[in-house]
Design an enzyme around this catalytic site. Sequence first.
Site, PDB file in Angstrom:
ATOM      1  N   PHE A 149       0.811  -1.223   0.000  1.00 56.02           N
ATOM      2  CA  PHE A 149       0.000   0.000   0.000  1.00 56.02           C
ATOM      3  C   PHE A 149       0.839   1.265   0.000  1.00 56.02           C
ATOM      4  O   PHE A 149       0.352   2.326  -0.367  1.00 56.02           O
ATOM      5  CB  PHE A 149      -0.925   0.005   1.236  1.00 56.02           C
ATOM      6  CG  PHE A 149      -0.224   0.414   2.507  1.00 56.02           C
ATOM      7  CD1 PHE A 149      -0.067   1.755   2.827  1.00 56.02           C
ATOM      8  CD2 PHE A 149       0.319  -0.520   3.378  1.00 56.02           C
ATOM      9  CE1 PHE A 149       0.603   2.152   3.989  1.00 56.02           C
ATOM     10  CE2 PHE A 149       0.985  -0.142   4.531  1.00 56.02           C
ATOM     11  CZ  PHE A 149       1.124   1.197   4.832  1.00 56.02           C
ATOM     12  N   LYS A 173      -1.431  -6.782  -9.298  1.00 51.80           N
ATOM     13  CA  LYS A 173      -2.362  -6.971  -8.163  1.00 51.80           C
ATOM     14  C   LYS A 173      -1.906  -5.956  -7.112  1.00 51.80           C
ATOM     15  O   LYS A 173      -1.012  -6.237  -6.314  1.00 51.80           O
ATOM     16  CB  LYS A 173      -2.284  -8.404  -7.651  1.00 51.80           C
ATOM     17  CG  LYS A 173      -3.520  -8.904  -6.932  1.00 51.80           C
ATOM     18  CD  LYS A 173      -3.957  -8.069  -5.750  1.00 51.80           C
ATOM     19  CE  LYS A 173      -3.087  -8.222  -4.531  1.00 51.80           C
ATOM     20  NZ  LYS A 173      -3.434  -7.268  -3.452  1.00 51.80           N
ATOM     21  N   GLU A 176      -5.074  -3.644  -1.848  1.00 47.75           N
ATOM     22  CA  GLU A 176      -6.519  -3.405  -1.802  1.00 47.75           C
ATOM     23  C   GLU A 176      -6.851  -2.176  -0.957  1.00 47.75           C
ATOM     24  O   GLU A 176      -7.988  -1.728  -0.924  1.00 47.75           O
ATOM     25  CB  GLU A 176      -7.253  -4.653  -1.296  1.00 47.75           C
ATOM     26  CG  GLU A 176      -6.878  -5.136   0.108  1.00 47.75           C
ATOM     27  CD  GLU A 176      -5.617  -6.018   0.159  1.00 47.75           C
ATOM     28  OE1 GLU A 176      -4.634  -5.721  -0.545  1.00 47.75           O
ATOM     29  OE2 GLU A 176      -5.625  -6.999   0.937  1.00 47.75           O
ATOM     30  N   ARG A 177      -5.832  -1.625  -0.258  1.00 45.56           N
ATOM     31  CA  ARG A 177      -6.127  -0.486   0.621  1.00 45.56           C
ATOM     32  C   ARG A 177      -6.114   0.834  -0.137  1.00 45.56           C
ATOM     33  O   ARG A 177      -6.756   1.797   0.249  1.00 45.56           O
ATOM     34  CB  ARG A 177      -5.118  -0.435   1.759  1.00 45.56           C
ATOM     35  CG  ARG A 177      -5.248  -1.659   2.643  1.00 45.56           C
ATOM     36  CD  ARG A 177      -4.280  -1.575   3.791  1.00 45.56           C
ATOM     37  NE  ARG A 177      -3.716  -2.881   4.081  1.00 45.56           N
ATOM     38  CZ  ARG A 177      -2.604  -3.064   4.759  1.00 45.56           C
ATOM     39  NH1 ARG A 177      -1.929  -2.032   5.218  1.00 45.56           N
ATOM     40  NH2 ARG A 177      -2.164  -4.263   4.991  1.00 45.56           N
ATOM     41  N   SER A 226       5.529  -7.030   3.002  1.00 40.78           N
ATOM     42  CA  SER A 226       6.139  -7.397   4.284  1.00 40.78           C
ATOM     43  C   SER A 226       6.897  -8.725   4.156  1.00 40.78           C
ATOM     44  O   SER A 226       6.607  -9.545   3.274  1.00 40.78           O
ATOM     45  CB  SER A 226       5.045  -7.505   5.348  1.00 40.78           C
ATOM     46  OG  SER A 226       4.108  -8.482   4.957  1.00 40.78           O
ATOM     47  N   CYS A 281       9.537   1.700   3.174  1.00 40.14           N
ATOM     48  CA  CYS A 281      10.463   0.605   3.444  1.00 40.14           C
ATOM     49  C   CYS A 281      11.874   1.129   3.658  1.00 40.14           C
ATOM     50  O   CYS A 281      12.730   0.424   4.165  1.00 40.14           O
ATOM     51  CB  CYS A 281      10.462  -0.388   2.292  1.00 40.14           C
ATOM     52  SG  CYS A 281      11.062   0.352   0.787  1.00 40.14           S
ATOM     53  N   GLU A 382       9.283  -4.366  12.774  1.00 38.47           N
ATOM     54  CA  GLU A 382       9.082  -3.232  11.871  1.00 38.47           C
ATOM     55  C   GLU A 382       7.760  -2.579  12.283  1.00 38.47           C
ATOM     56  O   GLU A 382       6.702  -3.189  12.149  1.00 38.47           O
ATOM     57  CB  GLU A 382       8.996  -3.737  10.424  1.00 38.47           C
ATOM     58  CG  GLU A 382       8.799  -2.604   9.432  1.00 38.47           C
ATOM     59  CD  GLU A 382       8.588  -3.084   7.998  1.00 38.47           C
ATOM     60  OE1 GLU A 382       7.973  -4.132   7.783  1.00 38.47           O
ATOM     61  OE2 GLU A 382       9.044  -2.364   7.082  1.00 38.47           O
TER      62      GLU A 382
HETATM   63  P1  NAD Z   1       1.674  -6.666   2.880  1.00 38.66           P
HETATM   64  O1  NAD Z   1       2.735  -7.696   2.897  1.00 38.66           O
HETATM   65  O2  NAD Z   1       0.608  -6.734   3.902  1.00 38.66           O
HETATM   66  O3  NAD Z   1       0.922  -6.646   1.457  1.00 38.66           O
HETATM   67  C1  NAD Z   1       1.642  -6.662   0.246  1.00 38.66           C
HETATM   68  C2  NAD Z   1       0.784  -7.359  -0.812  1.00 38.66           C
HETATM   69  O4  NAD Z   1       0.560  -8.702  -0.405  1.00 38.66           O
HETATM   70  C3  NAD Z   1      -0.574  -6.711  -1.006  1.00 38.66           C
HETATM   71  O5  NAD Z   1      -0.861  -6.671  -2.378  1.00 38.66           O
HETATM   72  C4  NAD Z   1      -1.515  -7.629  -0.256  1.00 38.66           C
HETATM   73  O6  NAD Z   1      -2.804  -7.688  -0.836  1.00 38.66           O
HETATM   74  C5  NAD Z   1      -0.832  -8.972  -0.358  1.00 38.66           C
HETATM   75  N1  NAD Z   1      -1.080  -9.809   0.822  1.00 38.66           N
HETATM   76  C6  NAD Z   1      -1.259  -9.408   2.101  1.00 38.66           C
HETATM   77  N2  NAD Z   1      -1.471 -10.456   2.913  1.00 38.66           N
HETATM   78  C7  NAD Z   1      -1.428 -11.559   2.136  1.00 38.66           C
HETATM   79  C8  NAD Z   1      -1.557 -12.965   2.402  1.00 38.66           C
HETATM   80  N3  NAD Z   1      -1.785 -13.430   3.627  1.00 38.66           N
HETATM   81  N4  NAD Z   1      -1.443 -13.814   1.359  1.00 38.66           N
HETATM   82  C9  NAD Z   1      -1.211 -13.368   0.115  1.00 38.66           C
HETATM   83  N5  NAD Z   1      -1.079 -12.052  -0.181  1.00 38.66           N
HETATM   84  C10 NAD Z   1      -1.176 -11.151   0.804  1.00 38.66           C
HETATM   85  O7  NAD Z   1       2.427  -5.243   2.937  1.00 38.66           O
HETATM   86  P2  NAD Z   1       1.780  -3.805   3.105  1.00 38.66           P
HETATM   87  O8  NAD Z   1       1.302  -3.645   4.506  1.00 38.66           O
HETATM   88  O9  NAD Z   1       0.851  -3.510   1.999  1.00 38.66           O
HETATM   89  O10 NAD Z   1       3.079  -2.893   2.875  1.00 38.66           O
HETATM   90  C11 NAD Z   1       4.002  -2.601   3.865  1.00 38.66           C
HETATM   91  C12 NAD Z   1       5.174  -3.567   3.868  1.00 38.66           C
HETATM   92  O11 NAD Z   1       5.824  -3.551   2.611  1.00 38.66           O
HETATM   93  C13 NAD Z   1       6.250  -3.184   4.874  1.00 38.66           C
HETATM   94  O12 NAD Z   1       6.731  -4.348   5.480  1.00 38.66           O
HETATM   95  C14 NAD Z   1       7.318  -2.532   4.025  1.00 38.66           C
HETATM   96  O13 NAD Z   1       8.627  -2.561   4.562  1.00 38.66           O
HETATM   97  C15 NAD Z   1       7.232  -3.366   2.798  1.00 38.66           C
HETATM   98  N6  NAD Z   1       7.816  -2.680   1.639  1.00 38.66           N
HETATM   99  C16 NAD Z   1       9.032  -3.111   1.218  1.00 38.66           C
HETATM  100  C17 NAD Z   1       9.645  -2.475   0.167  1.00 38.66           C
HETATM  101  C18 NAD Z   1      10.991  -2.912  -0.316  1.00 38.66           C
HETATM  102  O14 NAD Z   1      11.413  -2.430  -1.346  1.00 38.66           O
HETATM  103  N7  NAD Z   1      11.682  -3.806   0.361  1.00 38.66           N
HETATM  104  C19 NAD Z   1       9.000  -1.402  -0.476  1.00 38.66           C
HETATM  105  C20 NAD Z   1       7.746  -1.002  -0.021  1.00 38.66           C
HETATM  106  C21 NAD Z   1       7.163  -1.658   1.052  1.00 38.66           C
END
Ligand code: NAD
Length: 498
Positions: A149, A173, A176-177, A226, A281, A382
């Site tokens: 998100f 994909k 969704e937020r 994450s 991130c 985090e």
């Molecule tokens: P998230 O992991 O909750 O979601 C990321 C994606 O995974 C979304 O599209 C979500 O719909 C999907 N998802 C969530 N739960 C799932 C599940 N149980 N099964 C399958 N798919 C699922 O992350 P977020 O809260 O949207 O974003 C924040 C996180 O992203 C933080 O940990 C941040 O550090 C990380 N991030 C990392 C980078 C990087 O370059 N390393 C860049 C941006 C964000």
Amino acid sequence: MKTIPHWINGSPTQGSAPSTQPVFDPATGAEQAQVVLGGPADVDTTVRAASAAFESWSESSLSQRTQVMFAFRQLLVEHEEELGRIISAEHGKTIDDARSEITRGREVVEFACGLGDVLKGSFSDQVSRGVDVHDFRQPLGVVAGITPFNFPAMVPLWMHPIAIATGNTFILKPSERDPSAANFVADLYRKAGLPDGVFNVVHGGKDAVDAILTHPGIEAVSFVGSTPIAKYVHEQATSHGKRVQALGGAKNHAVVLPDADLEFAANHITAGAYGSAGERCMAVSVAVAVGEAADGLVEVLARKAREVKVGPGNVPGVEMGPLITKVAQERVENAVAAATEQGATVVVDGRGLKVEGHEDGFFTGPSLLDHVTAEMDAYRHELFGPVLAIVRVDTLDEAIAVINANPYGNGTALFTASGEAARRFQRNVKVGMIGVNVPVPVPMSYYSFGGWKDSLIGDSPIHGPEGIRFSTRPKVVTTRWPQRAQQVTAGFDFPTSN
Ligand code: NAD
């Protein structure tokens, strides 16, 4: 109530799934739209459209593809303000911050505009008598991106321009937020002349992700999010025979040495910690104060944390908006409470902040925690919010040891006036992206972006040269054009050069 549809094969569609999920305005806490949640049937429909589009898109010339990228880049410039507002309204970040993420994402499109140069293969003349060798790269097919998100425009832009310019077709994909930016970008691609089915958006959560990870028609998956989900995606997609790049979470340390300009360091650390409410991130979440730098640094950081202007992202002059959800707000505030119980000193307490006229918004103010240790939850997890933890150590080598013991290794920074210290730091720290007097060292698009350890699962960083490598597979051709009369004996031994 507005419903946000998928974007499949060149147009918006509700898809097959009857379920939807609310999208909130984080500044007011009010529901502002519903997004459709896709499942296996929607993913399958999209893969079919993307596979059909691949037949002709992968045959288009380099110049046709780069012309679309040039047009798309121009549209991103012209619509930056509009897209920035869309991002801010669903994410909560300030419009200026949203515009900056579009700029950083647009740089990847610019890299893709120069595809003709970066895709050049190599040629070896006369490797054997009358034999030459050359190589070239070809697209994979239908590829997918699953994104978080916190950068609804930039992170997808790390992926799709390179995938598409190299001849693949793409399924996004998004989170969704804050789903609307993805559809807006899809429409810009349409206006840029991209054929239907080359760029598609399927909204949804776990069901849509699982359908992508297991669909036999998808060749590769790029994931950013994450760490637990990055590990899950990597495991699932590789076990289904896909190429995967999976970037995870972070805990980024900024080390301040006693010889640093404290005002300069504190200014940059404050912006790096509280910008975008810490939901980056590459956010600075830990300041490691070395020796006598500590007391002075804490004093300046506290002053600056109290000065941060918090409010709705669309109000001019605001520096920090709300968090993405109520759950995130509660998580961050609980972490500050737990830090106090575990012995940290709360120097600035952002909990309970109310923004006038936006009392139900998901706001929390900047928090500054001192005397944090590696055992405390506020350090181990985090938090992804506006919380800066200070860890005090005696030497640079101790600071490096703290960073190296942390499971994450995304970004880190050193504030110093010493070239020797900077060199020692960058050579010894186990982190992928390093800043010297630069707090948020996000690489330019012509380098690749990626951390070490739990910040990157697998071995493939994103965009830049690694993005080209990830989006294509190589062919090596060994060629002989003998003259008709020429006598070439065909030996039964394994071929060698002579
Ligand atoms: P998230 O992991 O909750 O979601 C990321 C994606 O995974 C979304 O599209 C979500 O719909 C999907 N998802 C969530 N739960 C799932 C599940 N149980 N099964 C399958 N798919 C699922 O992350 P977020 O809260 O949207 O974003 C924040 C996180 O992203 C933080 O940990 C941040 O550090 C990380 N991030 C990392 C980078 C990087 O370059 N390393 C860049 C941006 C964000």
